[in-house]
Design a protein around this motif. Sequence first.
Motif, PDB file in Angstrom:
ATOM      1  N   MET A 109       0.840  -1.210   0.000  1.00  0.00           N
ATOM      2  CA  MET A 109       0.000   0.000   0.000  1.00  0.00           C
ATOM      3  C   MET A 109       0.871   1.255   0.000  1.00  0.00           C
ATOM      4  O   MET A 109       0.616   2.211  -0.741  1.00  0.00           O
ATOM      5  CB  MET A 109      -0.926  -0.006   1.224  1.00  0.00           C
ATOM      6  CG  MET A 109      -2.038  -1.043   1.166  1.00  0.00           C
ATOM      7  SD  MET A 109      -2.898  -1.281   2.752  1.00  0.00           S
ATOM      8  CE  MET A 109      -3.681   0.309   2.991  1.00  0.00           C
ATOM      9  N   GLU A 110       1.896   1.244   0.838  1.00  0.00           N
ATOM     10  CA  GLU A 110       2.761   2.427   0.952  1.00  0.00           C
ATOM     11  C   GLU A 110       3.480   2.716  -0.367  1.00  0.00           C
ATOM     12  O   GLU A 110       3.506   3.846  -0.850  1.00  0.00           O
ATOM     13  CB  GLU A 110       3.781   2.191   2.079  1.00  0.00           C
ATOM     14  CG  GLU A 110       4.814   3.296   2.250  1.00  0.00           C
ATOM     15  CD  GLU A 110       4.167   4.610   2.685  1.00  0.00           C
ATOM     16  OE1 GLU A 110       3.334   4.594   3.582  1.00  0.00           O
ATOM     17  OE2 GLU A 110       4.495   5.658   2.083  1.00  0.00           O
ATOM     18  N   TRP A 113       0.544   3.517  -3.341  1.00  0.00           N
ATOM     19  CA  TRP A 113      -0.718   4.174  -2.976  1.00  0.00           C
ATOM     20  C   TRP A 113      -1.340   4.868  -4.200  1.00  0.00           C
ATOM     21  O   TRP A 113      -0.691   5.623  -4.901  1.00  0.00           O
ATOM     22  CB  TRP A 113      -0.486   5.191  -1.864  1.00  0.00           C
ATOM     23  CG  TRP A 113      -1.772   5.758  -1.343  1.00  0.00           C
ATOM     24  CD1 TRP A 113      -2.344   6.945  -1.684  1.00  0.00           C
ATOM     25  CD2 TRP A 113      -2.651   5.156  -0.382  1.00  0.00           C
ATOM     26  NE1 TRP A 113      -3.525   7.119  -1.001  1.00  0.00           N
ATOM     27  CE2 TRP A 113      -3.749   6.039  -0.194  1.00  0.00           C
ATOM     28  CE3 TRP A 113      -2.642   3.957   0.322  1.00  0.00           C
ATOM     29  CZ2 TRP A 113      -4.805   5.756   0.672  1.00  0.00           C
ATOM     30  CZ3 TRP A 113      -3.696   3.684   1.197  1.00  0.00           C
ATOM     31  CH2 TRP A 113      -4.757   4.582   1.359  1.00  0.00           C
ATOM     32  N   GLY A 114      -2.583   4.550  -4.468  1.00  0.00           N
ATOM     33  CA  GLY A 114      -3.281   5.149  -5.615  1.00  0.00           C
ATOM     34  C   GLY A 114      -3.072   4.403  -6.914  1.00  0.00           C
ATOM     35  O   GLY A 114      -3.702   4.717  -7.924  1.00  0.00           O
ATOM     36  N   GLU A 145     -10.042   0.255   4.242  1.00  0.00           N
ATOM     37  CA  GLU A 145      -8.730   0.900   4.264  1.00  0.00           C
ATOM     38  C   GLU A 145      -7.886   0.505   3.055  1.00  0.00           C
ATOM     39  O   GLU A 145      -7.102   1.310   2.558  1.00  0.00           O
ATOM     40  CB  GLU A 145      -7.980   0.600   5.577  1.00  0.00           C
ATOM     41  CG  GLU A 145      -7.544  -0.836   5.765  1.00  0.00           C
ATOM     42  CD  GLU A 145      -6.845  -1.068   7.102  1.00  0.00           C
ATOM     43  OE1 GLU A 145      -7.126  -0.324   8.060  1.00  0.00           O
ATOM     44  OE2 GLU A 145      -6.007  -1.988   7.175  1.00  0.00           O
ATOM     45  N   THR A 146      -8.053  -0.699   2.547  1.00  0.00           N
ATOM     46  CA  THR A 146      -7.237  -1.111   1.398  1.00  0.00           C
ATOM     47  C   THR A 146      -7.814  -0.543   0.110  1.00  0.00           C
ATOM     48  O   THR A 146      -7.076  -0.161  -0.800  1.00  0.00           O
ATOM     49  CB  THR A 146      -7.127  -2.649   1.325  1.00  0.00           C
ATOM     50  OG1 THR A 146      -6.833  -3.165   2.619  1.00  0.00           O
ATOM     51  CG2 THR A 146      -6.018  -3.070   0.371  1.00  0.00           C
ATOM     52  N   GLY A 149      -6.639   3.106  -1.189  1.00  0.00           N
ATOM     53  CA  GLY A 149      -5.434   3.375  -1.978  1.00  0.00           C
ATOM     54  C   GLY A 149      -5.408   2.672  -3.319  1.00  0.00           C
ATOM     55  O   GLY A 149      -4.401   2.722  -4.025  1.00  0.00           O
ATOM     56  N   TYR A 197      -2.805   3.901   5.768  1.00  0.00           N
ATOM     57  CA  TYR A 197      -4.151   4.440   5.559  1.00  0.00           C
ATOM     58  C   TYR A 197      -4.290   5.782   6.280  1.00  0.00           C
ATOM     59  O   TYR A 197      -4.778   6.761   5.713  1.00  0.00           O
ATOM     60  CB  TYR A 197      -5.201   3.455   6.065  1.00  0.00           C
ATOM     61  CG  TYR A 197      -6.596   4.030   6.025  1.00  0.00           C
ATOM     62  CD1 TYR A 197      -7.321   4.059   4.839  1.00  0.00           C
ATOM     63  CD2 TYR A 197      -7.164   4.608   7.168  1.00  0.00           C
ATOM     64  CE1 TYR A 197      -8.586   4.630   4.783  1.00  0.00           C
ATOM     65  CE2 TYR A 197      -8.433   5.172   7.128  1.00  0.00           C
ATOM     66  CZ  TYR A 197      -9.135   5.181   5.934  1.00  0.00           C
ATOM     67  OH  TYR A 197     -10.382   5.753   5.883  1.00  0.00           O
ATOM     68  N   HIS A 200      -2.775   8.655   4.455  1.00  0.00           N
ATOM     69  CA  HIS A 200      -3.264   9.017   3.111  1.00  0.00           C
ATOM     70  C   HIS A 200      -4.768   9.247   3.027  1.00  0.00           C
ATOM     71  O   HIS A 200      -5.250   9.708   2.002  1.00  0.00           O
ATOM     72  CB  HIS A 200      -2.946   7.888   2.119  1.00  0.00           C
ATOM     73  CG  HIS A 200      -1.497   7.743   1.805  1.00  0.00           C
ATOM     74  ND1 HIS A 200      -0.857   8.527   0.870  1.00  0.00           N
ATOM     75  CD2 HIS A 200      -0.563   6.904   2.291  1.00  0.00           C
ATOM     76  CE1 HIS A 200       0.399   8.168   0.784  1.00  0.00           C
ATOM     77  NE2 HIS A 200       0.617   7.185   1.642  1.00  0.00           N
ATOM     78  N   SER A 201      -5.512   8.928   4.041  1.00  0.00           N
ATOM     79  CA  SER A 201      -6.945   8.709   3.833  1.00  0.00           C
ATOM     80  C   SER A 201      -7.796   9.961   3.703  1.00  0.00           C
ATOM     81  O   SER A 201      -8.961   9.871   3.361  1.00  0.00           O
ATOM     82  CB  SER A 201      -7.497   7.864   4.978  1.00  0.00           C
ATOM     83  OG  SER A 201      -7.388   8.604   6.178  1.00  0.00           O
ATOM     84  N   VAL A 204      -9.785  10.626   0.170  1.00  0.00           N
ATOM     85  CA  VAL A 204     -10.179   9.443  -0.600  1.00  0.00           C
ATOM     86  C   VAL A 204     -11.696   9.287  -0.662  1.00  0.00           C
ATOM     87  O   VAL A 204     -12.380   9.432   0.351  1.00  0.00           O
ATOM     88  CB  VAL A 204      -9.546   8.180   0.025  1.00  0.00           C
ATOM     89  CG1 VAL A 204     -10.151   6.937  -0.578  1.00  0.00           C
ATOM     90  CG2 VAL A 204      -8.044   8.195  -0.193  1.00  0.00           C
ATOM     91  N   LYS A 209     -14.728   4.371  -6.434  1.00  0.00           N
ATOM     92  CA  LYS A 209     -13.635   3.585  -7.014  1.00  0.00           C
ATOM     93  C   LYS A 209     -14.171   2.747  -8.181  1.00  0.00           C
ATOM     94  O   LYS A 209     -15.257   2.150  -8.065  1.00  0.00           O
ATOM     95  CB  LYS A 209     -13.055   2.628  -5.961  1.00  0.00           C
ATOM     96  CG  LYS A 209     -12.251   3.311  -4.879  1.00  0.00           C
ATOM     97  CD  LYS A 209     -10.894   3.723  -5.363  1.00  0.00           C
ATOM     98  CE  LYS A 209     -10.162   4.492  -4.263  1.00  0.00           C
ATOM     99  NZ  LYS A 209      -8.875   5.023  -4.713  1.00  0.00           N
TER     100      LYS A 209
END
Length: 387
Positions: A109-110, A113-114, A145-146, A149, A197, A200-201, A204, A209
Amino acid sequence: MSKDQTIGEALRARGVSRRGFLKFCAATASMMALPPSMVPVIAAALEKASRPSVIWMSFQECTGCTESLTRSHSPTVEGLIFDTISLDYHHTLQAASGAAAEAAREAAMEENWGKYILVVDGSIPVGDPGYSTIAGISNMDMLLETAAGAAAIVSVGSCAAFGGIPHADPNPTGALSVRDLLQQYGDRKPDTHSAVYTAHSTDVDVKNKPIINVPGCPPIPVVITGVLAHFLTFGTIPELDELGRPMAYYGKSIHDRCYRRPYYDKGLFAETFDDEGAKKGWCLYKLGCKGPTTYNACATTKWNEGTSFPIEAGHPCLGCSEPDFWDGGGFYKAISTSTEDISRTAVYAIGAGAAAGVALGALNRAKKTRAVKAHQKVGIDDLEKDG
Ligand code: FSX
């Protein structure tokens, strides 16, 4: 294999020749139901495409979807595709366990991300989020949370796409599909321990999505890999029907492509599983076949490397790629028991009664007007190409 390699570089490093690479591209075109003229386009795109990170999560399901995928034998196109993505987290297939597994998810994720693709199989319980947890995290929180991103989400199997068997009446866990969960709970802040998360959250919108539904209980392996191949090649989601399914695979009914269709058109039906009609391979409609109302590629792609599919083995289609197939009124009950409907269909099909125009298949197709989404850019430019 280095994550920085393009797919072309990675395949060469594995000893795949130019000729082998083009064969791979031709197979990829075939998987995506594209014409041979697209092979050079695919070759050029894959040569430059970087390997996307894929995070695969399994919730309330029977593992049939992953079993289906792993039933494709190596070396296969599917194998190559999976060598050319970075499958960073998969509950069933990963070697890591416990804290190391969750650390792998956080790291993926890190780093991405995106940009990563989130694949989900299984439905999500909301009756009590504690019904199903992984590493102490409820399925709902892990998905929220997943998903935050992800560049796009692929819901693999009827459970993730439509709720599936866990959602069947009386739905004791309050199971929801991925799309319904994000729509209904997307504003909720998950109870998260994820530093990624948390970092970055704030900006979002998980409700919007892009989601691709790949239903089937389980889905056809090549359909799963075909969708991923489309991402790899074009950086877009494929054309979808009104239920979010890729048109290339779900655009026609089983009935439309069934090799037993001529018997249906002539009004020749098996009445029991062991009568003369069954032995002669006549249509299974009266034995409950849901082919006329089911959209999937089983009749052409088939299973077990193109060996067969349920109808070819003498069993009616259960309609497993349609919403609520489990509650549809009986696997062995005909869609309509009206002999008039069936005979009108047969008359219509042989041309003598075209004015009547009430063929069941036509009715069902009309109900399922193909509202097609155009190819939708999903903001994964970095993912799709690095040159
Ligand atoms: Fe559901 Fe898949 Fe049927 Fe099973 O992961 S679609 S019960 S084949 O396993 O989710």
